[in-house]
Motif scaffolding. Structure first.
Motif, PDB file in Angstrom:
ATOM      1  N   CYS A  71      33.843 -32.979  32.401  1.00  0.00           N
ATOM      2  CA  CYS A  71      34.017 -32.125  33.584  1.00  0.00           C
ATOM      3  C   CYS A  71      34.987 -30.987  33.264  1.00  0.00           C
ATOM      4  O   CYS A  71      36.137 -31.234  32.926  1.00  0.00           O
ATOM      5  CB  CYS A  71      34.533 -32.948  34.758  1.00  0.00           C
ATOM      6  SG  CYS A  71      34.952 -31.934  36.191  1.00  0.00           S
ATOM      7  N   LEU A 102      36.584 -34.296  38.398  1.00  0.00           N
ATOM      8  CA  LEU A 102      36.524 -35.742  38.195  1.00  0.00           C
ATOM      9  C   LEU A 102      37.861 -36.211  37.646  1.00  0.00           C
ATOM     10  O   LEU A 102      38.389 -35.632  36.698  1.00  0.00           O
ATOM     11  CB  LEU A 102      35.394 -36.085  37.216  1.00  0.00           C
ATOM     12  CG  LEU A 102      34.015 -36.238  37.865  1.00  0.00           C
ATOM     13  CD1 LEU A 102      32.910 -35.919  36.882  1.00  0.00           C
ATOM     14  CD2 LEU A 102      33.842 -37.645  38.415  1.00  0.00           C
ATOM     15  N   GLY A 113      27.286 -29.015  37.013  1.00  0.00           N
ATOM     16  CA  GLY A 113      26.209 -29.948  36.699  1.00  0.00           C
ATOM     17  C   GLY A 113      26.326 -30.630  35.354  1.00  0.00           C
ATOM     18  O   GLY A 113      25.417 -31.365  34.955  1.00  0.00           O
TER      19      GLY A 113
HETATM   20  S1  SF4 Z   1      29.431 -30.667  38.581  1.00  0.00           S
HETATM   21 FE1  SF4 Z   1      31.540 -30.808  39.421  1.00  0.00          FE
HETATM   22  S2  SF4 Z   1      32.236 -32.886  38.881  1.00  0.00           S
HETATM   23 FE2  SF4 Z   1      30.421 -32.454  37.604  1.00  0.00          FE
HETATM   24  S3  SF4 Z   1      31.255 -31.659  35.665  1.00  0.00           S
HETATM   25 FE3  SF4 Z   1      30.851 -29.861  36.984  1.00  0.00          FE
HETATM   26  S4  SF4 Z   1      32.756 -29.447  38.067  1.00  0.00           S
HETATM   27 FE4  SF4 Z   1      32.931 -31.537  37.210  1.00  0.00          FE
END
Ligand code: SF4
Ligand code: SF4
Lengths: 250, 311
Positions: A85, A90, A109
């Motif tokens: 991330c 996270l 994502g």
């Molecule tokens: S989508 Fe959100 S939680 Fe997932 S890696 Fe990217 S920033 Fe982090």
């Protein structure tokens, strides 16, 4: 940090497939509708874990027996989602669980294909990644997670991970003694490819039967090797460019 | 058990949950992500060319390379931001630096690449602060080679079988493709008499791209399948044909404008096909549980389960 790591032990042998966990999770965490799909394969109507399905009850119909299993985020010791991330959305909590902060996630994502269990996903309407929080808010309030609370058969057990591991070991031994030699623990070993999971399972068949990876590995284990190969390619690229200019007068 | 179509080799038997995927497919969209991968790579290699051109005094070619690097970096960044679920939060990428996240390393690399190439371009266009512009060009040579290769780590550092297992060849595939694309862009925008090094780059890049792709598909064994079948296979084959053709043409492109244009366009199209093909192959390998389950099962059957040393 709390002294103890908290987790789930899901004993699939007593699961009756009632989906109380799925419902309790949705209620407590205000998880939106994940769409009603009639899959025509089994009583499973949620299909898999996802951005709006944080507990998923799998139904496996075999000759002479039904296997049911409530799946959930594994809250890995070495969590790929957390490692990759880029925003720090996270994070690891004081209970040693893995949680997304929705106010930080920018929806890149990257965590989605990084998870070796296919757990976390992005909600397309909201643009952010979501998954089980192991009811972080309830834990902070001294309560057990909603799914464990709602489970009528104690298939989902919540507690300090050490205790759960002991209890699970005893349970497997008893099942073996009763002749159920198919019983096995999944994910509990700290020696596995993710350093052990905070949510582990007692299964009655091979993990892939339930849609679980048989031998998952945290992708970042190999990251140093990946950077070495990329570094080699970067050097080769620099050298290659230099060679293209060598001996050519402007 | 799901069966492949037109299989020569019998399918490895494996079990799954109603044939459903085990891991999630990458959610990156087309054309955003593959186009970003192309533009970032092209920009990176063009920066390396601009830096070497500066050191060796190829001034006209340096200008073309600076321009290509700037254009690729800026447009690439726009595609990347558009790809985010929350584009307004792009700057959250720069609130931390996380070496364990290739996306984080890449965001900082892109920020450096974008910044340096903008300064280099601005100075070239306005004539203001030429020393700063030259220094930025030299520095962008470094951010550039990182830019052209980090994307391979970005893909490999996932649970997507056809990407993770390709960690060795992907950086060379992308570096070669980047070099070819930059050579193509620069030779298209430099007078023929002065574009010799760009044509050489196009040839060298094209050869590297094709060889790395072949080696990758062969070494991957069963996991090479997603690169050969279906839409991904079509894209990868088109990429190889276009890149080889364009590379061959580049060897004689010094003779005419038409040859230069044909070669440059073929190489560019080939590089784009590579990126779209690799993305699609990754998707396919994540969607079919076979590619996740069979190698892991083989590991267990061989008595060599995965573990994480020293962590
Ligand atoms: S989508 Fe959100 S939680 Fe997932 S890696 Fe990217 S920033 Fe982090
Ligand atoms: S199971 Fe997946 S989403 Fe859950 S902690 Fe592990 S890597 Fe993250």
């Amino acid at each position: 940090m709390a002294e103890q790591r908290m987790g789930f032990f899901t004993d699939t042998t007593v699961c009756i497939g009632c989906k109380a966990c799925e419902v309790a999770c949705k209620e407590w965490n205000d998880v939106p509708d994940d769409g009603f799909v009639f899959r025509a394969t089994s009583y499973d109507n949620t299909g898999s874990l996802g951005a709006s399905t944080w507990r998923h009850v799998a139904f496996v119909e075999q000759d002479g027996r039904w296997l049911m299993m409530s799946d959930v985020c594994k809250h890995c010791t070495h969590a790929a989602c957390l490692d990759v991330c880029p925003t720090g959305a996270l994070f690891r909590t004081e209970f040693d669980t893995v949680v997304v902060q929705p106010d930080v996630c920018n929806g890149c994502g990257y965590c989605v294909p990084a998870c070796p269990y296919g757990v976390i996903d992005r909600r397309e309407d909201d643009g952010r990644a979501w998954k089980c929080t192991l009811c972080y808010d309830r834990l902070r309030g001294g309560m057990e997670p909603a799914c464990a609370k709602a489970c009528p058969t104690k298939s989902i057990q919540f507690g300090p991970l050490d205790e759960l591991r002991e209890r699970a070991q005893e349970r497997v031994e008893r099942l073996h003694a009763e002749g159920m030699t198919d019983a096995r623990l999944y994910g509990e070993s700290p020696d596995n490819g993710v350093g052990g999971t905070g949510a582990f399972f007692l299964l009655m068949d091979e993990p892939e039967t339930y849609g679980l990876p048989p031998d998952p590995v945290v992708t970042t284990r190999d990251l140093p090797a990946m950077w070495r190969w990329a570094g080699g390619a970067a050097l080769a690229l620099a050298a290659g460019v230099a060679v293209c200019f060598a001996g050519r007068k402007p | 058990m799901p069966k492949g179509q037109g299989e020569v080799v019998p399918e490895a038997p494996f079990r799954s949950y109603y044939g459903q995927p085990v891991v999630k497919q990458p959610i990156w969209h087309e054309p955003h992500m593959p186009t970003y991968l192309y533009l970032g790579g092209m920009s990176g290699a063009a920066s390396a060319m601009a830096a070497v051109a500066r050191l060796t005094g190829h001034e006209r070619l340096e200008l073309a390379a600076r321009t290509a690097a700037f254009a690729g970096g800026t447009a690439g960044a726009a595609f990347l931001v558009a790809e985010l679920g929350r584009p307004m939060r792009f700057l959250n990428m720069l609130r931390v630096f996380k070496p364990s996240s290739p996306m984080s390393v890449g965001s900082w690399t892109l920020a450096a690449q974008g910044g340096l190439t903008s300064v280099a371009m601005g100075s070239a266009v306005t004539g203001v602060l030429p020393v700063v512009g030259d220094a930025a060009t030299l520095a962008s040579g470094l951010s550039g080679v990182a830019m052209a290769t980090y994307t391979a780590v970005l893909l490999a550092d996932t649970a997507v079988p056809a990407w993770h297992e390709a960690m060795r060849e992907l950086p060379f595939l992308f570096a070669g493709s980047a070099l070819a694309s930059a050579g193509a862009a620069v030779m298209l925008t430099t007078p023929r008499a002065l574009a010799g090094p760009a044509r050489a780059a196009a040839v060298a890049g094209a050869v590297t791209e094709v060889v790395a792709g072949e080696v990758m598909e062969r070494r991957l064994g069963m996991l090479g399948e997603p690169y050969r079948k279906g839409r991904a296979g079509t894209l990868m084959r088109a990429s190889r044909a276009l890149t080889l053709g364009g590379g061959l043409l580049a060897t004689v492109a010094g003779r005419s404008r038409t040859l230069t244009a044909l070669s440059g366009l073929a190489i560019t199209a080939g590089a784009l096909c590579t990126r779209f093909g690799v993305l699609e192959a990754g998707r396919v390998s994540a969607r079919d549980p076979k590619y996740t389950v069979v190698p892991q099962r083989d590991r267990l059957d061989a008595g060599a389960p995965a573990h994480v040393p020293g962590r």
